[in-house]
Design a protein around this motif. Structure first.
Motif, PDB file in Angstrom:
ATOM      1  N   VAL A  18      -5.242 -11.178   3.623  1.00 63.37           N
ATOM      2  CA  VAL A  18      -5.479  -9.843   4.176  1.00 63.37           C
ATOM      3  C   VAL A  18      -5.981  -8.828   3.157  1.00 63.37           C
ATOM      4  O   VAL A  18      -6.546  -7.802   3.534  1.00 63.37           O
ATOM      5  CB  VAL A  18      -4.215  -9.295   4.862  1.00 63.37           C
ATOM      6  N   GLY A  19      -5.759  -9.085   1.859  1.00 63.53           N
ATOM      7  CA  GLY A  19      -6.161  -8.093   0.873  1.00 63.53           C
ATOM      8  C   GLY A  19      -6.262  -8.660  -0.526  1.00 63.53           C
ATOM      9  O   GLY A  19      -6.004  -9.853  -0.754  1.00 63.53           O
ATOM     10  N   ILE A  20      -6.635  -7.787  -1.448  1.00 58.96           N
ATOM     11  CA  ILE A  20      -6.770  -8.134  -2.864  1.00 58.96           C
ATOM     12  C   ILE A  20      -5.859  -7.216  -3.661  1.00 58.96           C
ATOM     13  O   ILE A  20      -5.837  -5.999  -3.439  1.00 58.96           O
ATOM     14  CB  ILE A  20      -8.226  -7.966  -3.343  1.00 58.96           C
ATOM     15  N   VAL A  21      -5.117  -7.820  -4.599  1.00 57.70           N
ATOM     16  CA  VAL A  21      -4.266  -7.054  -5.510  1.00 57.70           C
ATOM     17  C   VAL A  21      -4.707  -7.329  -6.941  1.00 57.70           C
ATOM     18  O   VAL A  21      -5.365  -8.326  -7.224  1.00 57.70           O
ATOM     19  CB  VAL A  21      -2.771  -7.411  -5.346  1.00 57.70           C
ATOM     20  N   THR A  22      -4.331  -6.427  -7.830  1.00 60.80           N
ATOM     21  CA  THR A  22      -4.549  -6.649  -9.254  1.00 60.80           C
ATOM     22  C   THR A  22      -3.182  -6.708  -9.937  1.00 60.80           C
ATOM     23  O   THR A  22      -2.238  -6.033  -9.512  1.00 60.80           O
ATOM     24  CB  THR A  22      -5.436  -5.554  -9.873  1.00 60.80           C
ATOM     25  N   ILE A  23      -3.098  -7.511 -10.969  1.00 62.24           N
ATOM     26  CA  ILE A  23      -1.864  -7.606 -11.735  1.00 62.24           C
ATOM     27  C   ILE A  23      -1.819  -6.376 -12.643  1.00 62.24           C
ATOM     28  O   ILE A  23      -2.685  -6.184 -13.490  1.00 62.24           O
ATOM     29  CB  ILE A  23      -1.806  -8.913 -12.559  1.00 62.24           C
TER      30      ILE A  23
ATOM     31  N   LYS B  51      -0.751  -4.083  -7.862  1.00 61.58           N
ATOM     32  CA  LYS B  51      -1.234  -2.891  -7.163  1.00 61.58           C
ATOM     33  C   LYS B  51      -2.313  -3.325  -6.174  1.00 61.58           C
ATOM     34  O   LYS B  51      -3.116  -4.216  -6.484  1.00 61.58           O
ATOM     35  CB  LYS B  51      -1.834  -1.887  -8.149  1.00 61.58           C
ATOM     36  N   PRO B  52      -2.366  -2.682  -5.014  1.00 60.32           N
ATOM     37  CA  PRO B  52      -3.417  -3.024  -4.054  1.00 60.32           C
ATOM     38  C   PRO B  52      -4.789  -2.579  -4.575  1.00 60.32           C
ATOM     39  O   PRO B  52      -4.910  -1.516  -5.173  1.00 60.32           O
ATOM     40  CB  PRO B  52      -3.031  -2.243  -2.797  1.00 60.32           C
ATOM     41  N   VAL B  53      -5.779  -3.423  -4.368  1.00 55.93           N
ATOM     42  CA  VAL B  53      -7.165  -3.079  -4.695  1.00 55.93           C
ATOM     43  C   VAL B  53      -7.875  -2.646  -3.412  1.00 55.93           C
ATOM     44  O   VAL B  53      -8.386  -1.547  -3.317  1.00 55.93           O
ATOM     45  CB  VAL B  53      -7.904  -4.265  -5.359  1.00 55.93           C
ATOM     46  N   ARG B  54      -7.870  -3.558  -2.428  1.00 54.49           N
ATOM     47  CA  ARG B  54      -8.467  -3.221  -1.134  1.00 54.49           C
ATOM     48  C   ARG B  54      -8.085  -4.250  -0.084  1.00 54.49           C
ATOM     49  O   ARG B  54      -7.799  -5.405  -0.399  1.00 54.49           O
ATOM     50  CB  ARG B  54      -9.979  -3.114  -1.218  1.00 54.49           C
ATOM     51  N   LYS B  55      -8.085  -3.792   1.135  1.00 57.98           N
ATOM     52  CA  LYS B  55      -7.880  -4.671   2.281  1.00 57.98           C
ATOM     53  C   LYS B  55      -9.200  -5.402   2.531  1.00 57.98           C
ATOM     54  O   LYS B  55     -10.283  -4.819   2.345  1.00 57.98           O
ATOM     55  CB  LYS B  55      -7.486  -3.828   3.497  1.00 57.98           C
ATOM     56  N   LEU B  56      -9.125  -6.654   2.938  1.00 60.39           N
ATOM     57  CA  LEU B  56     -10.351  -7.379   3.262  1.00 60.39           C
ATOM     58  C   LEU B  56     -10.960  -6.820   4.538  1.00 60.39           C
ATOM     59  O   LEU B  56     -10.238  -6.431   5.470  1.00 60.39           O
ATOM     60  CB  LEU B  56     -10.065  -8.870   3.453  1.00 60.39           C
ATOM     61  N   LYS B  57     -12.273  -6.804   4.576  1.00 60.86           N
ATOM     62  CA  LYS B  57     -12.991  -6.319   5.754  1.00 60.86           C
ATOM     63  C   LYS B  57     -12.579  -7.142   6.975  1.00 60.86           C
ATOM     64  O   LYS B  57     -12.309  -6.596   8.045  1.00 60.86           O
ATOM     65  CB  LYS B  57     -14.501  -6.422   5.507  1.00 60.86           C
ATOM     66  N   ASN B  58     -12.549  -8.447   6.798  1.00 62.37           N
ATOM     67  CA  ASN B  58     -12.109  -9.375   7.842  1.00 62.37           C
ATOM     68  C   ASN B  58     -11.122 -10.354   7.221  1.00 62.37           C
ATOM     69  O   ASN B  58     -11.486 -11.071   6.282  1.00 62.37           O
ATOM     70  CB  ASN B  58     -13.290 -10.167   8.410  1.00 62.37           C
TER      71      ASN B  58
ATOM     72  N   VAL C 205       0.844  -1.202   0.000  1.00 68.01           N
ATOM     73  CA  VAL C 205       0.000   0.000   0.000  1.00 68.01           C
ATOM     74  C   VAL C 205       0.877   1.249   0.000  1.00 68.01           C
ATOM     75  O   VAL C 205       0.619   2.196  -0.756  1.00 68.01           O
ATOM     76  CB  VAL C 205      -0.989  -0.018   1.187  1.00 68.01           C
ATOM     77  N   ASP C 206       1.919   1.244   0.820  1.00 71.09           N
ATOM     78  CA  ASP C 206       2.829   2.402   0.873  1.00 71.09           C
ATOM     79  C   ASP C 206       3.510   2.645  -0.472  1.00 71.09           C
ATOM     80  O   ASP C 206       3.682   3.788  -0.886  1.00 71.09           O
ATOM     81  CB  ASP C 206       3.894   2.210   1.960  1.00 71.09           C
ATOM     82  N   GLU C 207       3.897   1.563  -1.159  1.00 70.99           N
ATOM     83  CA  GLU C 207       4.561   1.690  -2.467  1.00 70.99           C
ATOM     84  C   GLU C 207       3.601   2.087  -3.582  1.00 70.99           C
ATOM     85  O   GLU C 207       3.993   2.744  -4.539  1.00 70.99           O
ATOM     86  CB  GLU C 207       5.223   0.368  -2.863  1.00 70.99           C
ATOM     87  N   GLY C 208       2.372   1.601  -3.486  1.00 77.43           N
ATOM     88  CA  GLY C 208       1.394   1.855  -4.541  1.00 77.43           C
ATOM     89  C   GLY C 208       1.433   0.816  -5.647  1.00 77.43           C
ATOM     90  O   GLY C 208       0.416   0.488  -6.243  1.00 77.43           O
ATOM     91  N   GLU C 209       2.602   0.311  -5.948  1.00 72.08           N
ATOM     92  CA  GLU C 209       2.783  -0.787  -6.911  1.00 72.08           C
ATOM     93  C   GLU C 209       4.070  -1.503  -6.519  1.00 72.08           C
ATOM     94  O   GLU C 209       5.081  -0.859  -6.260  1.00 72.08           O
ATOM     95  CB  GLU C 209       2.890  -0.268  -8.340  1.00 72.08           C
ATOM     96  N   GLY C 210       3.998  -2.816  -6.474  1.00 72.62           N
ATOM     97  CA  GLY C 210       5.166  -3.593  -6.097  1.00 72.62           C
ATOM     98  C   GLY C 210       5.488  -4.654  -7.126  1.00 72.62           C
ATOM     99  O   GLY C 210       4.643  -5.028  -7.929  1.00 72.62           O
TER     100      GLY C 210
END
Length: 137
Positions: free
Chosen positions: A61-66, A87-94, A21-26
């Protein structure tokens, strides 16, 4: 071609969800298992993956997109191994824990359990939808 789904493991003390998330793209690199590397080679821009914290937490913990597919692993001087950018899409609610996954008969065939050492695994569309629902949507 239909979007595909994956699960990508990372040790959070080496590279965590928050780091991405801090990087924005890894760059997802350093994979040295042939099956996992073939999964990376198969990925296409727009595919989605669960970000899984291994060793510490053991949970999705989260969802990423290629965001970029088919690149050579920059950590491999011989250029034989694959990598992708995410790139991060979103953190999972749980977060969904490995313990929960192993205890759920609906997920008995998931590669995360069947091939537990695999760092980049296939997730079927049905498993994807089920895990999204399990995480609270």
């Amino acid at each position: 071609m239909a979007k595909r789904y994956w699960l990508m493991k990372s040790e959070p003390d080496a590279y965590s969800w928050d780091d991405l998330v801090d990087e924005g793209e890894g760059t997802w690199d350093g994979v040295r298992n042939h099956r996992a590397a073939n999964n990376l080679r198969t990925m296409e821009v727009g595919d989605e993956a669960f970000f899984y914290h291994s060793n510490i937490g053991k949970e999705i913990v989260g969802i990423v997109t290629i965001s970029k597919a088919g690149i050579a692993d920059p950590t491999d001087p011989e250029g034989k191994w694959a990598a992708v950018k995410v790139k991060p899409v979103r953190k999972l609610k749980n977060p969904v824990t490995l313990k929960e996954i192993k205890a759920d008969p609906e997920l008995a065939e998931i590669e995360l359990v069947k091939l537990s050492r695999l760092s980049v695994a296939v997730i079927t569309p049905e498993e994807w939808d089920y895990l999204i629902a399990k995480s609270g949507g």
